[in-house]
Design a protein around this motif. Structure first.
Motif, PDB file in Angstrom:
ATOM      1  N   SER A 228       0.834  -1.207   0.000  1.00 17.86           N
ATOM      2  CA  SER A 228       0.000   0.000   0.000  1.00 17.86           C
ATOM      3  C   SER A 228       0.867   1.254   0.000  1.00 17.86           C
ATOM      4  O   SER A 228       2.081   1.202   0.230  1.00 17.86           O
TER       5      SER A 228
ATOM      6  N   GLN B 178      -6.977   4.822  -4.320  1.00 12.42           N
ATOM      7  CA  GLN B 178      -8.123   3.929  -4.123  1.00 12.42           C
ATOM      8  C   GLN B 178      -7.934   3.114  -2.846  1.00 12.42           C
ATOM      9  O   GLN B 178      -6.825   2.693  -2.528  1.00 12.42           O
ATOM     10  N   LEU B 179      -9.031   2.878  -2.172  1.00 15.85           N
ATOM     11  CA  LEU B 179      -8.982   2.221  -0.870  1.00 15.85           C
ATOM     12  C   LEU B 179      -9.331   0.736  -0.980  1.00 15.85           C
ATOM     13  O   LEU B 179     -10.356   0.368  -1.558  1.00 15.85           O
TER      14      LEU B 179
ATOM     15  N   LEU C 193     -11.820   9.030   1.704  1.00 16.19           N
ATOM     16  CA  LEU C 193     -11.634   7.755   1.002  1.00 16.19           C
ATOM     17  C   LEU C 193     -12.609   6.692   1.493  1.00 16.19           C
ATOM     18  O   LEU C 193     -13.029   5.824   0.729  1.00 16.19           O
TER      19      LEU C 193
ATOM     20  N   TYR D 233      -1.430   7.371   6.754  1.00 19.67           N
ATOM     21  CA  TYR D 233      -1.908   8.037   5.538  1.00 19.67           C
ATOM     22  C   TYR D 233      -1.947   9.551   5.731  1.00 19.67           C
ATOM     23  O   TYR D 233      -1.502  10.311   4.858  1.00 19.67           O
TER      24      TYR D 233
ATOM     25  N   THR E 104      -4.304   2.114   0.970  1.00 19.46           N
ATOM     26  CA  THR E 104      -4.589   2.741  -0.316  1.00 19.46           C
ATOM     27  C   THR E 104      -3.520   2.365  -1.332  1.00 19.46           C
ATOM     28  O   THR E 104      -2.372   2.086  -0.987  1.00 19.46           O
TER      29      THR E 104
ATOM     30  N   TRP F  72      -8.359  10.646   4.663  1.00 15.09           N
ATOM     31  CA  TRP F  72      -8.709   9.244   4.920  1.00 15.09           C
ATOM     32  C   TRP F  72     -10.211   9.093   5.041  1.00 15.09           C
ATOM     33  O   TRP F  72     -10.807   8.152   4.514  1.00 15.09           O
TER      34      TRP F  72
END
Ligand code: SF4
Length: 713
Positions: free
Chosen positions: A129, A483-484, A545, A526, A474, A542
């Motif tokens: 990630s 993208q999560l 998302l 993040y 992500t 976050w």
């Protein structure tokens, strides 16, 4: 319920294979993924390829690493041996996490303190990630205390990024893939999207059906050729000759967009002077494309309402990869085909998160968001931000690190210890015999992975990690979409999330981090990365998302929808203009000769991903493509009295592989193509480690080989 099966839960995530970034849903029953559905994501609209739909059961494979492992005393590192499961217990013993982490970090610490920060290096992963990539590079920079951190972007698009940063000020794409629907002409060069970016290829095929002219330019004629308006099968290694001939035609025939060039580009006169010598008539015998075709394509490109260029590693993996991309930038710029829908430059990113890992700073010369480590202002900012002294000199790149691992003991920059997270350089590096020897020669190698990869086999300590469906995080796709992915499963046995392992190593290297919260503090990591990347993703919180799953950057504020198409008004260069850089022909580092008369081209195939560690353990994918094969043109096979299914030995100056033969008339005469996913016929035993001087990318697409009948695969 999925079909006739009732599932326990459905979990939304992102496909873990290629950079297209298809959104998926895992269907989970009894703690097993039983199927995968495509979601209506911006990149895929519900579509999936065979890898995304069927390549999921590697996570449940019985060869998953479930316990930390420490090499038994006195067991040598055999760099010529395959990691056979029956031998694991002869080489490694199981250990507790406490013992394994103490051993892993303790020896790294000893090497750092005894030989200096430059004695250590780290390879992060383009399959993890963004948060893992960010934290890993922070560990190397603040804990190892050097910039010796890199990952496989060095092996795929480093030259593209070098040219794009220099020319247009941003290493990412200007337009998303599915913008091909708005283009009148699409040039696909050095890329086999139906195999490597299959869902992206569906947008191209749909566009062709709707009248878009596809130009496929590649030494190998691949499946997309069936949908092309023109196929330019140029001779391997002649990209600059062919592209300069197109630019020459545009300028000579008065087709350049003069106002665009005047208002938005620098150095046009130098480019114009340089391409004077590259007329289509002069270049036709060099690149093998008739002058008339070169002129026809150049005219169509220049006159199109929108013309877009997408490229892959056929462009980038050369010693002149940066020059190849400089030519693509020049072609787009002189024709004004950039900054609008249906135009622009799109390097198709390979792995699922190679864009995000690069953005997050997993590269030796850049902090997050491509901020140079040797820029005094940037350096100061990161020292304040991370609260520690930082190295201000760029670190070594992937191939350079391998060389430094074999450096003389007296070299103060000799690499003695490495931490490899989720990469497999013992399969993916060029000149593998050299690379494996380098890995085996390290005083201390820590490998964190989900399987006993060829690299893990050479480790001193192996840390069992989590597969993508076992974590939340992500990833950023080729279109610049963050993208999560959400956790669908718990890691097996004692395997741990990668974020947890990185933090435990960091703590033992003396760092005092505190990322509180669920899932090993992923949200906190993040949010810190978001600050480090400044404007780029400042509008993608976050929390946002969680709601939207997919947001494109640049995204400046929470109400900014994101910018799929960039460069409309200016370029993010110092003066806001494109810097045109002329390029001349530089030959491949190793040309065919009487002893090695064939050209080897390496690459991928539809069913197997990268070094095969995941896809070769996926039941359906392995059933479709169980064997390594080399592809040759039928005419070459006939002249050598070879038939499909025969075994050949392919030999270069660096090694040899025995492999079954397959006929593919799209492979040019005089060349052989081998995918690099198979340990038993590892193509990279043959490849040349010569580097592009700017991107430091090896020349995977060209080296000289000899083909012999027979062998033992
Ligand atoms: Fe996964 Fe790429 Fe296939 Fe989409 S195209 S399903 S991202 S491998």
């Amino acid at each position: 319920q999925v079909g006739s099966q009732v599932v326990d839960r459905k979990v939304d995530s992102v496909c873990p294979f290629c950079g297209v970034g298809c959104l998926i849903t895992y269907n989970v029953k009894d703690e097993h993924i039983v199927s995968v559905d495509g979601r209506d994501g911006p990149a895929n609209h519900g579509r999936l390829c065979v890898k995304g739909r069927f390549g999921f059961d590697y996570v449940h494979h019985d060869q998953r690493l479930t316990k930390p492992l420490i090499r038994k005393p006195g067991v040598p590192k055999d760099d010529g041996e395959a990691p056979r499961p029956s031998h694991w217990s002869e080489v490694f013993r199981e250990a507790s996490w406490e013992e394994a982490l103490e051993f892993a970090a303790g020896k790294l610490r000893t090497l750092r303190d005894g030989h200096g920060p430059k004695s250590l290096a780290g390879f992060g992963s383009a399959k993890g990630s963004n948060e893992e990539a960010y934290l890993f590079q922070k560990l190397v920079r603040t804990g190892f205390q050097s910039n010796n951190v890199d990952h496989c972007t060095r092996l795929c698009h480093a030259s593209s990024v070098a040219a794009l940063l220099e020319g247009v000020g941003s290493g990412a794409v200007s337009n998303p893939v599915n913008d091909v629907a708005h283009a009148e002409l699409v040039m696909v060069i050095g890329s086999n999207p139906t195999a490597n970016h299959p869902v992206a290829a569906t947008w191209m095929k749909n566009a062709a059906k709707n009248g878009t002219k596809i130009v496929l330019a590649d030494p190998r004629v691949t499946d997309l050729g069936r949908h092309a308006w023109r196929v330019m099968q140029f001779k391997p290694d002649t990209d600059v000759a062919m592209l300069n001939a197109l630019i020459h035609t545009v300028i000579e025939e008065g087709l350049a967009d003069e106002s665009f060039v005047r208002e938005r580009a620098d150095n046009f006169e130098a480019l114009r002077q340089n391409v004077k010598a590259y007329s289509p008539e002069a270049m036709a015998p060099i690149c093998g494309i008739p002058a008339q075709t070169l002129r026809e394509v150049a005219r169509a490109f220049a006159k199109a309402k929108g013309a877009m260029i997408l490229w892959g590693m056929g462009v980038s993996q050369h010693v002149h990869g940066t020059d190849n991309v400089r030519c693509l930038i020049a072609l787009s710029t002189v024709t004004g085909q950039i900054g609008r829908p249906g135009t622009g430059l799109h390097p198709l990113r390979g792995q699922n998160n190679v864009q995000g890992a690069s953005d997050a700073g997993l590269i030796p010369m850049m902090f997050p968001n491509y901020q140079r480590v040797d820029d005094a202002g940037v350096h100061r900012w990161f020292e304040d931000f991370w609260g520690t002294r930082l190295d201000a000199t760029p670190g070594y790149t992937v191939v350079e690190i391998m060389h430094k691992a074999l450096a003389d003991d007296s070299d103060p920059h000799k690499i003695r210890g490495m931490y490899v997270m989720g990469e497999n350089p013992a399969m993916s590096d060029p000149d593998l015999n050299h690379a494996r020897h380098a890995l085996a020669s390290l005083e201390h190698l820590v490998v964190q992975d989900i399987f006993m990869t060829e690299t893990a086999w050479l480790a001193d300590v192996v840390l069992p990690a989590s597969a993508w469906p076992e974590k939340t995080g992500t990833v950023s796709n080729t279109d610049r979409m963050v993208q999560l992915g959400r956790r669908a499963l718990t890691p097996p046995g004692d395997a741990k999330p990668d974020l947890w392992i990185i933090q435990e190593i960091a703590r033992r290297m003396g760092l005092t981090w505190d990322y509180a919260g669920d899932e090993c503090g992923v949200a906190a990591v993040y949010e810190e990365m978001r600050q480090a990347m400044h404007a780029a993703i400042s509008g993608i919180s976050w929390e946002r998302l969680q709601r939207e799953s997919s947001v494109t950057y640049p995204c400046l504020s929470e109400d900014d929808p994101g910018q799929p198409i960039v460069f409309a008004d200016s370029f993010p260069t110092a003066d806001g203009r494109v810097k045109l850089v002329p390029a001349d022909i530089i030959p491949a580092a190793e040309r065919p000769d009487a002893d090695y008369p064939f050209v080897l081209i390496t690459g991928r195939q539809l069913e197997h991903w990268h070094t095969g560690s995941m896809t070769r353990r996926a039941t359906v994918l392995d059933a479709i493509e169980p064997l390594a094969t080399a592809s040759m043109n039928g005419a070459d096979m006939e002249s050598m009295q070879l038939a499909p299914g025969d075994v050949i030995t392919v030999r270069s100056r660096r090694g040899e592989v025995a492999i079954h033969l397959r006929r593919d008339d799209g492979t040019p005469s005089g060349a052989v193509f081998i995918p690099f996913a198979y340990y038993e016929a590892a193509a990279n035993q043959l490849t040349n480690a010569a580097l592009d001087p700017f991107g430091k990318i090896p020349e995977f697409k060209y080296c000289a080989v000899r083909i012999l009948r027979g062998g033992t695969p």
